[in-house]
Scaffold this motif. Structure first.
Motif, PDB file in Angstrom:
ATOM      1  N   GLN A  13     -21.752  48.787   7.905  1.00 50.29           N
ATOM      2  CA  GLN A  13     -23.022  49.676   7.694  1.00 50.29           C
ATOM      3  C   GLN A  13     -22.636  50.932   7.363  1.00 50.29           C
ATOM      4  OE1 GLN A  13     -25.167  50.023  11.266  1.00 50.29           O
ATOM      5  NE2 GLN A  13     -27.179  49.354  10.529  1.00 50.29           N
ATOM      6  N   TRP A  14     -21.886  51.704   7.819  1.00 48.63           N
ATOM      7  CA  TRP A  14     -21.602  53.205   7.700  1.00 48.63           C
ATOM      8  C   TRP A  14     -20.966  53.297   6.260  1.00 48.63           C
ATOM      9  CZ3 TRP A  14     -16.533  55.025   6.526  1.00 48.63           C
ATOM     10  CH2 TRP A  14     -16.336  56.493   6.591  1.00 48.63           C
ATOM     11  N   ALA A  15     -19.941  52.324   5.769  1.00 50.50           N
ATOM     12  CA  ALA A  15     -19.424  52.509   4.423  1.00 50.50           C
ATOM     13  C   ALA A  15     -20.633  52.194   3.586  1.00 50.50           C
ATOM     14  CB  ALA A  15     -18.108  51.389   4.117  1.00 50.50           C
ATOM     15  N   VAL A 141     -16.750  49.052  -6.671  1.00 46.91           N
ATOM     16  CA  VAL A 141     -17.868  49.890  -6.740  1.00 46.91           C
ATOM     17  C   VAL A 141     -17.536  51.482  -6.909  1.00 46.91           C
ATOM     18  CG1 VAL A 141     -19.993  50.944  -6.111  1.00 46.91           C
ATOM     19  CG2 VAL A 141     -19.705  48.335  -6.445  1.00 46.91           C
ATOM     20  N   HIS A 142     -16.477  51.881  -5.902  1.00 42.69           N
ATOM     21  CA  HIS A 142     -15.772  53.011  -5.790  1.00 42.69           C
ATOM     22  C   HIS A 142     -14.973  53.496  -6.877  1.00 42.69           C
ATOM     23  CE1 HIS A 142     -12.845  55.984  -4.022  1.00 42.69           C
ATOM     24  NE2 HIS A 142     -13.976  56.143  -2.995  1.00 42.69           N
ATOM     25  N   ALA A 143     -14.346  52.566  -7.502  1.00 40.52           N
ATOM     26  CA  ALA A 143     -13.466  52.886  -8.968  1.00 40.52           C
ATOM     27  C   ALA A 143     -14.784  52.739 -10.081  1.00 40.52           C
ATOM     28  CB  ALA A 143     -12.793  51.632  -9.087  1.00 40.52           C
ATOM     29  N   MET A 144     -15.714  52.199  -9.819  1.00 39.67           N
ATOM     30  CA  MET A 144     -16.583  52.437 -11.238  1.00 39.67           C
ATOM     31  C   MET A 144     -17.491  53.658 -11.260  1.00 39.67           C
ATOM     32  SD  MET A 144     -18.551  48.705 -11.058  1.00 39.67           S
ATOM     33  CE  MET A 144     -17.608  47.112 -11.299  1.00 39.67           C
ATOM     34  N   LEU A 145     -17.639  54.059  -9.947  1.00 43.04           N
ATOM     35  CA  LEU A 145     -18.216  55.388  -9.633  1.00 43.04           C
ATOM     36  C   LEU A 145     -17.315  56.470 -10.200  1.00 43.04           C
ATOM     37  CD1 LEU A 145     -19.530  55.560  -5.996  1.00 43.04           C
ATOM     38  CD2 LEU A 145     -20.932  56.038  -8.308  1.00 43.04           C
ATOM     39  N   ASP A 154     -15.506  58.807   0.525  1.00 46.16           N
ATOM     40  CA  ASP A 154     -14.445  58.438   1.371  1.00 46.16           C
ATOM     41  C   ASP A 154     -15.046  57.050   2.424  1.00 46.16           C
ATOM     42  OD1 ASP A 154     -12.333  57.819   3.175  1.00 46.16           O
ATOM     43  OD2 ASP A 154     -12.426  59.658   3.951  1.00 46.16           O
ATOM     44  N   LEU A 155     -14.360  56.035   1.825  1.00 48.80           N
ATOM     45  CA  LEU A 155     -14.719  54.848   2.583  1.00 48.80           C
ATOM     46  C   LEU A 155     -13.882  54.316   3.566  1.00 48.80           C
ATOM     47  CD1 LEU A 155     -16.454  52.927  -0.335  1.00 48.80           C
ATOM     48  CD2 LEU A 155     -17.532  54.515   1.491  1.00 48.80           C
ATOM     49  N   ASP A 156     -12.707  54.925   3.939  1.00 45.09           N
ATOM     50  CA  ASP A 156     -11.546  54.582   4.761  1.00 45.09           C
ATOM     51  C   ASP A 156     -11.882  54.256   6.112  1.00 45.09           C
ATOM     52  OD1 ASP A 156      -9.836  54.575   2.761  1.00 45.09           O
ATOM     53  OD2 ASP A 156      -8.969  56.411   3.491  1.00 45.09           O
ATOM     54  N   LYS A 163     -14.822  59.341  12.885  1.00 44.94           N
ATOM     55  CA  LYS A 163     -16.345  59.841  12.721  1.00 44.94           C
ATOM     56  C   LYS A 163     -17.102  59.335  14.113  1.00 44.94           C
ATOM     57  CE  LYS A 163     -20.438  60.964  10.886  1.00 44.94           C
ATOM     58  NZ  LYS A 163     -20.851  61.995  10.836  1.00 44.94           N
ATOM     59  N   VAL A 164     -16.835  58.057  14.488  1.00 47.26           N
ATOM     60  CA  VAL A 164     -17.657  57.425  15.589  1.00 47.26           C
ATOM     61  C   VAL A 164     -16.763  57.508  16.869  1.00 47.26           C
ATOM     62  CG1 VAL A 164     -18.538  55.647  14.356  1.00 47.26           C
ATOM     63  CG2 VAL A 164     -16.477  55.316  15.435  1.00 47.26           C
TER      64      VAL A 164
END
Length: 168
Positions: A13-15, A141-145, A154-156, A163-164
């Motif tokens: 959900q966060w990513a 999608v990250h690469a496409m962006l 950052d989606l790590d 963060k949480v």
């Protein structure tokens, strides 16, 4: 196992929130533009994830399968896809929250959408695939962006844990 997969539901959900926030900066042409990838646009890749998640969730919940092909594009417009994605992400969290601990140690029996084959697989393996599949295509999608004017976020998983407040 339940808490492990509940954490991945929240990471998903966060990513997605971070990725869709970045994608929202694209205009409709850039969102649908052909790009290098298995599903060759940001629109097509995000719709594939949406469709795949709905298929798996229907199997988890014992519902009718809502899609027949993995390349369906039920939401060609970003705003509609984002609204639908939020519903499914909340649903994923709810399914993980509401499942009995014993379900995670069970076996899922289903019929493949792609070839009609009957499949039986341990639920924990199915869930590992389910969440890994999301990460895989978000990465595409990250690469496409990277080929647009929008910086990929950052989606790590480690960033999520920090963060949480669960990084220790």
């Amino acid at each position: 196992m339940k808490n492990y997969f509940r954490r991945f539901a929240r990471f998903n959900q966060w990513a997605n929130e971070r990725l869709y926030a970045a994608v929202s900066a694209l205009d409709a042409t850039a969102f649908q533009a052909p790009r290098s990838g298995f599903f060759p646009s940001i629109c097509r890749t995000l719709n594939h994830l949406y469709v795949g998640d709905r298929i798996w969730l229907a199997r988890f919940e014992g519902c009718d399968i809502p899609h027949r092909r993995l390349d369906e594009i039920p939401h060609p417009l970003f705003q509609h896809l984002w609204a639908a994605r939020q519903v499914e992400d909340a649903r994923i969290c709810r399914v993980m929250d509401d499942a009995a601990e014993s379900w995670f140690a069970g076996t899922l029996h289903y019929t493949s959408v792609t070839n009609g084959q009957a499949v039986s697989m341990p639920v924990e393996s199915v869930l590992a695939h389910f969440f890994n599949h999301q990460t895989h295509h978000r990465g595409q999608v990250h690469a496409m962006l990277s080929s647009t004017e929008v910086a990929p976020p950052d989606l790590d998983f480690a960033a999520f844990m920090v963060k949480v407040g669960e990084a220790g």
